[in-house]
Design an enzyme around this catalytic site. Sequence first.
Site, PDB file in Angstrom:
ATOM      1  CD  GLU A  52      -2.862   1.375   0.418  1.00  0.00           C
ATOM      2  OE1 GLU A  52      -2.502   1.437  -0.763  1.00  0.00           O
ATOM      3  OE2 GLU A  52      -4.028   1.559   0.788  1.00  0.00           O
ATOM      4  CG  ASP A  53      -0.872   4.848  -1.552  1.00  0.00           C
ATOM      5  OD1 ASP A  53      -1.544   4.250  -0.687  1.00  0.00           O
ATOM      6  OD2 ASP A  53      -1.378   5.686  -2.330  1.00  0.00           O
ATOM      7  CG  ASP A 110      -4.546   8.781   6.287  1.00  0.00           C
ATOM      8  OD1 ASP A 110      -4.004   9.333   7.244  1.00  0.00           O
ATOM      9  OD2 ASP A 110      -5.420   9.359   5.603  1.00  0.00           O
ATOM     10  CG  PHE A 113      -3.194  15.285   1.122  1.00  0.00           C
ATOM     11  CD1 PHE A 113      -4.112  14.354   1.585  1.00  0.00           C
ATOM     12  CD2 PHE A 113      -2.968  15.371  -0.244  1.00  0.00           C
ATOM     13  CE1 PHE A 113      -4.804  13.533   0.693  1.00  0.00           C
ATOM     14  CE2 PHE A 113      -3.650  14.556  -1.137  1.00  0.00           C
ATOM     15  CZ  PHE A 113      -4.575  13.636  -0.668  1.00  0.00           C
ATOM     16  NE  ARG A 169      -3.702   7.948  -9.270  1.00  0.00           N
ATOM     17  CZ  ARG A 169      -4.196   7.588  -8.092  1.00  0.00           C
ATOM     18  NH1 ARG A 169      -3.393   7.225  -7.127  1.00  0.00           N
ATOM     19  NH2 ARG A 169      -5.497   7.599  -7.867  1.00  0.00           N
TER      20      ARG A 169
HETATM   21  P1  IMP Z   1      -6.772   4.903   4.924  1.00  0.00           P
HETATM   22  O1  IMP Z   1      -7.871   3.945   4.598  1.00  0.00           O
HETATM   23  O2  IMP Z   1      -7.268   6.132   5.603  1.00  0.00           O
HETATM   24  O3  IMP Z   1      -5.605   4.279   5.651  1.00  0.00           O
HETATM   25  O4  IMP Z   1      -6.290   5.508   3.566  1.00  0.00           O
HETATM   26  C1  IMP Z   1      -5.503   4.888   2.720  1.00  0.00           C
HETATM   27  C2  IMP Z   1      -5.553   5.553   1.369  1.00  0.00           C
HETATM   28  O5  IMP Z   1      -5.900   6.938   1.432  1.00  0.00           O
HETATM   29  C3  IMP Z   1      -4.201   5.527   0.750  1.00  0.00           C
HETATM   30  O6  IMP Z   1      -3.969   4.328   0.086  1.00  0.00           O
HETATM   31  C4  IMP Z   1      -4.269   6.696  -0.201  1.00  0.00           C
HETATM   32  O7  IMP Z   1      -4.876   6.289  -1.392  1.00  0.00           O
HETATM   33  C5  IMP Z   1      -5.170   7.674   0.498  1.00  0.00           C
HETATM   34  N1  IMP Z   1      -4.367   8.702   1.178  1.00  0.00           N
HETATM   35  C6  IMP Z   1      -4.184   8.868   2.494  1.00  0.00           C
HETATM   36  N2  IMP Z   1      -3.391   9.905   2.742  1.00  0.00           N
HETATM   37  C7  IMP Z   1      -3.033  10.403   1.540  1.00  0.00           C
HETATM   38  C8  IMP Z   1      -2.163  11.483   1.138  1.00  0.00           C
HETATM   39  O8  IMP Z   1      -1.542  12.187   1.929  1.00  0.00           O
HETATM   40  N3  IMP Z   1      -2.041  11.655  -0.192  1.00  0.00           N
HETATM   41  C9  IMP Z   1      -2.685  10.893  -1.123  1.00  0.00           C
HETATM   42  N4  IMP Z   1      -3.480   9.882  -0.788  1.00  0.00           N
HETATM   43  C10 IMP Z   1      -3.660   9.638   0.540  1.00  0.00           C
END
Ligand code: IMP
Length: 183
Positions: free
Chosen positions: A99-100, A103, A152, A165
Amino acid sequence: MGVASGPEVLFSRERIRERVAQMGRQIDLDYAGESIVLVGVLKGAAIFLADLARSISVDNTFDFVAVSSYGKGQRTSGAVKLIKDLDQPIEGKHVILVEDILDTGLTLGFLRSLFEQHQPKSLRIAALLDKPSRRVEKIEADYVGFTIPNQFVIGYGMDFAERYRNLPDICLMPSCRPQAPAE
Ligand code: IMP
């Protein structure tokens, strides 16, 4: 400052390359003699997975899943939905979810529960970035590239409204920091 005039670099391509190579070496040590399935979460993890996979020497295959996520803004709705499922069964296999960003943890929490139902031999998580201060779901990654505060970011696969991207560096999204608190 707009993105067109050059966003602020948080992690340069050189630093990313170095860190991803280290992560690959660690995975090689942990899975020596085994085969692994790298499962990337589209679309954000595509570039990370491509580089991570090339830093790994142990036998591996790729798969990808897609989930609904932030949509066009910076906020998550909290609801995660599977849009694209695995192509291959993962039962009895060593799986690393790639995963990138970890969060709030809602996405990986959802995918972890889903994948566990398929009874893989093992299931680990590799996240390029970790934002622990935004966590809602109790979840940690086994491999983390960089831990960052509540900011962000864009680039190296990560988007804002589907753009940026392709930036080779990880950059701060101008005028968008800090993020709103997780819900
Ligand atoms: P989570 O479900 O809140 O953990 O979010 C995960 C996804 O939210 C990541 O895979 C990203 O696609 C997106 N995301 C969270 N923070 C960022 C950010 O700072 N920049 C871009 N995408 C983000």
